[in-house]
Scaffold this motif. Sequence first.
Motif, PDB file in Angstrom:
ATOM      1  N   ILE A 102       6.457   3.392  -2.577  1.00 11.00           N
ATOM      2  CA  ILE A 102       6.091   2.346  -1.637  1.00 11.00           C
ATOM      3  C   ILE A 102       4.711   1.837  -2.049  1.00 11.00           C
ATOM      4  O   ILE A 102       3.859   2.618  -2.443  1.00 11.00           O
ATOM      5  N   ALA A 103       4.490   0.530  -1.930  1.00  8.76           N
ATOM      6  CA  ALA A 103       3.184  -0.049  -2.235  1.00  8.76           C
ATOM      7  C   ALA A 103       2.725  -0.894  -1.059  1.00  8.76           C
ATOM      8  O   ALA A 103       3.533  -1.492  -0.346  1.00  8.76           O
ATOM      9  N   SER A 104       1.418  -0.931  -0.848  1.00  4.78           N
ATOM     10  CA  SER A 104       0.850  -1.748   0.228  1.00  4.78           C
ATOM     11  C   SER A 104      -0.396  -2.451  -0.283  1.00  4.78           C
ATOM     12  O   SER A 104      -1.130  -1.920  -1.115  1.00  4.78           O
ATOM     13  N   ALA A 105      -0.616  -3.664   0.220  1.00  5.78           N
ATOM     14  CA  ALA A 105      -1.812  -4.432  -0.119  1.00  5.78           C
ATOM     15  C   ALA A 105      -2.714  -4.489   1.105  1.00  5.78           C
ATOM     16  O   ALA A 105      -2.250  -4.380   2.233  1.00  5.78           O
ATOM     17  N   SER A 106      -4.013  -4.679   0.859  1.00  4.19           N
ATOM     18  CA  SER A 106      -4.978  -4.658   1.943  1.00  4.19           C
ATOM     19  C   SER A 106      -5.980  -5.801   1.814  1.00  4.19           C
ATOM     20  O   SER A 106      -6.182  -6.339   0.727  1.00  4.19           O
ATOM     21  N   TYR A 107      -6.623  -6.130   2.920  1.00  4.93           N
ATOM     22  CA  TYR A 107      -7.665  -7.149   2.895  1.00  4.93           C
ATOM     23  C   TYR A 107      -8.883  -6.706   2.088  1.00  4.93           C
ATOM     24  O   TYR A 107      -9.731  -7.509   1.764  1.00  4.93           O
ATOM     25  N   ASN A 108      -8.979  -5.425   1.738  1.00  2.00           N
ATOM     26  CA  ASN A 108     -10.119  -4.965   0.939  1.00  2.00           C
ATOM     27  C   ASN A 108      -9.897  -5.163  -0.559  1.00  2.00           C
ATOM     28  O   ASN A 108     -10.599  -4.592  -1.379  1.00  2.00           O
ATOM     29  N   LYS A 109      -8.896  -5.965  -0.926  1.00  4.31           N
ATOM     30  CA  LYS A 109      -8.611  -6.361  -2.308  1.00  4.31           C
ATOM     31  C   LYS A 109      -8.078  -5.208  -3.148  1.00  4.31           C
ATOM     32  O   LYS A 109      -8.321  -5.130  -4.347  1.00  4.31           O
ATOM     33  N   THR A 110      -7.354  -4.285  -2.529  1.00  2.00           N
ATOM     34  CA  THR A 110      -6.737  -3.176  -3.246  1.00  2.00           C
ATOM     35  C   THR A 110      -5.245  -3.129  -2.960  1.00  2.00           C
ATOM     36  O   THR A 110      -4.773  -3.679  -1.977  1.00  2.00           O
ATOM     37  N   VAL A 111      -4.536  -2.445  -3.845  1.00  2.00           N
ATOM     38  CA  VAL A 111      -3.129  -2.120  -3.634  1.00  2.00           C
ATOM     39  C   VAL A 111      -3.014  -0.609  -3.781  1.00  2.00           C
ATOM     40  O   VAL A 111      -3.579  -0.027  -4.708  1.00  2.00           O
ATOM     41  N   GLN A 112      -2.316   0.014  -2.861  1.00  2.00           N
ATOM     42  CA  GLN A 112      -2.116   1.451  -2.933  1.00  2.00           C
ATOM     43  C   GLN A 112      -0.634   1.757  -3.109  1.00  2.00           C
ATOM     44  O   GLN A 112       0.219   1.087  -2.525  1.00  2.00           O
ATOM     45  N   VAL A 113      -0.342   2.768  -3.927  1.00  4.70           N
ATOM     46  CA  VAL A 113       1.017   3.238  -4.139  1.00  4.70           C
ATOM     47  C   VAL A 113       1.143   4.585  -3.440  1.00  4.70           C
ATOM     48  O   VAL A 113       0.293   5.461  -3.603  1.00  4.70           O
ATOM     49  N   TRP A 114       2.207   4.725  -2.657  1.00  2.92           N
ATOM     50  CA  TRP A 114       2.392   5.894  -1.796  1.00  2.92           C
ATOM     51  C   TRP A 114       3.660   6.641  -2.188  1.00  2.92           C
ATOM     52  O   TRP A 114       4.646   6.030  -2.572  1.00  2.92           O
ATOM     53  N   CYS A 115       3.650   7.947  -2.039  1.00  5.97           N
ATOM     54  CA  CYS A 115       4.846   8.766  -2.228  1.00  5.97           C
ATOM     55  C   CYS A 115       5.678   8.676  -0.955  1.00  5.97           C
ATOM     56  O   CYS A 115       5.205   9.033   0.134  1.00  5.97           O
ATOM     57  N   ALA A 116       6.887   8.196  -1.072  1.00 11.60           N
ATOM     58  CA  ALA A 116       7.733   8.015   0.107  1.00 11.60           C
ATOM     59  C   ALA A 116       8.107   9.347   0.751  1.00 11.60           C
ATOM     60  O   ALA A 116       8.303   9.426   1.962  1.00 11.60           O
ATOM     61  N   ASP A 117       8.185  10.407  -0.035  1.00 13.25           N
ATOM     62  CA  ASP A 117       8.573  11.717   0.496  1.00 13.25           C
ATOM     63  C   ASP A 117       7.470  12.385   1.310  1.00 13.25           C
ATOM     64  O   ASP A 117       7.734  13.021   2.321  1.00 13.25           O
ATOM     65  N   THR A 118       6.214  12.247   0.850  1.00  9.29           N
ATOM     66  CA  THR A 118       5.113  12.974   1.497  1.00  9.29           C
ATOM     67  C   THR A 118       4.174  12.089   2.294  1.00  9.29           C
ATOM     68  O   THR A 118       3.407  12.587   3.115  1.00  9.29           O
ATOM     69  N   GLY A 119       4.162  10.784   2.005  1.00 13.63           N
ATOM     70  CA  GLY A 119       3.215   9.886   2.654  1.00 13.63           C
ATOM     71  C   GLY A 119       1.836   9.910   2.018  1.00 13.63           C
ATOM     72  O   GLY A 119       0.897   9.297   2.516  1.00 13.63           O
ATOM     73  N   ASP A 120       1.693  10.596   0.883  1.00 11.79           N
ATOM     74  CA  ASP A 120       0.406  10.678   0.191  1.00 11.79           C
ATOM     75  C   ASP A 120       0.158   9.432  -0.651  1.00 11.79           C
ATOM     76  O   ASP A 120       1.080   8.916  -1.292  1.00 11.79           O
ATOM     77  N   CYS A 121      -1.092   8.969  -0.677  1.00  8.66           N
ATOM     78  CA  CYS A 121      -1.488   7.890  -1.581  1.00  8.66           C
ATOM     79  C   CYS A 121      -1.630   8.502  -2.974  1.00  8.66           C
ATOM     80  O   CYS A 121      -2.407   9.438  -3.167  1.00  8.66           O
ATOM     81  N   VAL A 122      -0.893   7.988  -3.935  1.00 11.80           N
ATOM     82  CA  VAL A 122      -0.916   8.559  -5.278  1.00 11.80           C
ATOM     83  C   VAL A 122      -1.682   7.690  -6.283  1.00 11.80           C
ATOM     84  O   VAL A 122      -2.057   8.173  -7.342  1.00 11.80           O
ATOM     85  N   GLN A 123      -1.912   6.422  -5.950  1.00 14.33           N
ATOM     86  CA  GLN A 123      -2.662   5.527  -6.824  1.00 14.33           C
ATOM     87  C   GLN A 123      -3.318   4.433  -6.003  1.00 14.33           C
ATOM     88  O   GLN A 123      -2.786   4.027  -4.974  1.00 14.33           O
ATOM     89  N   THR A 124      -4.456   3.969  -6.497  1.00 12.14           N
ATOM     90  CA  THR A 124      -5.095   2.800  -5.917  1.00 12.14           C
ATOM     91  C   THR A 124      -5.418   1.824  -7.039  1.00 12.14           C
ATOM     92  O   THR A 124      -6.064   2.189  -8.017  1.00 12.14           O
ATOM     93  N   HIS A 125      -4.917   0.615  -6.931  1.00 12.50           N
ATOM     94  CA  HIS A 125      -5.213  -0.458  -7.880  1.00 12.50           C
ATOM     95  C   HIS A 125      -6.304  -1.311  -7.236  1.00 12.50           C
ATOM     96  O   HIS A 125      -6.149  -1.791  -6.110  1.00 12.50           O
ATOM     97  N   ASN A 126      -7.429  -1.511  -7.925  1.00 10.38           N
ATOM     98  CA  ASN A 126      -8.492  -2.345  -7.360  1.00 10.38           C
ATOM     99  C   ASN A 126      -9.107  -3.219  -8.439  1.00 10.38           C
ATOM    100  O   ASN A 126      -8.655  -3.245  -9.558  1.00 10.38           O
TER     101      ASN A 126
END
Length: 77
Positions: free
Chosen positions: A1-25
Motif C-alpha cells: 500500500i502507498a500513501s501520499a502526504s501534504y509534506n511532499k512524501t510518499v510512504q509504502v506500507w506493509c499491508a500485513d503488519t501496517g508498518d511503514c517500510v519505505q519513505t520516498h521524499n
Amino acid sequence: IASASYNKTVQVWCADTGDCVQTHNGYGDLVTSMAFSHNSVLITLAARDNIVRVWRANTCECIQTLESHGGSVTHHS
C-alpha cells in the motif's frame, strides 16, 4: 500500500503488519498521483512540480524522471 502526504512524501506500507517500510521524499511540491506497476516492481509518482518519477519499489531508487510537462501532473495510467 502507498500513501501520499501534504509534506511532499510518499510512504509504502506493509499491508500485513501496517508498518511503514519505505519513505520516498525530495519532491519540490505536493505529490498528486501514484501507481504501482502491474507486477509491483515500480511505482510512478506525479507531483505539482511538473515531474513524474519512476521508482524501484523495493529500493526507493529513482530510475527515471519525466520533466517535459507544462504544468502540474495529476493523473496517469
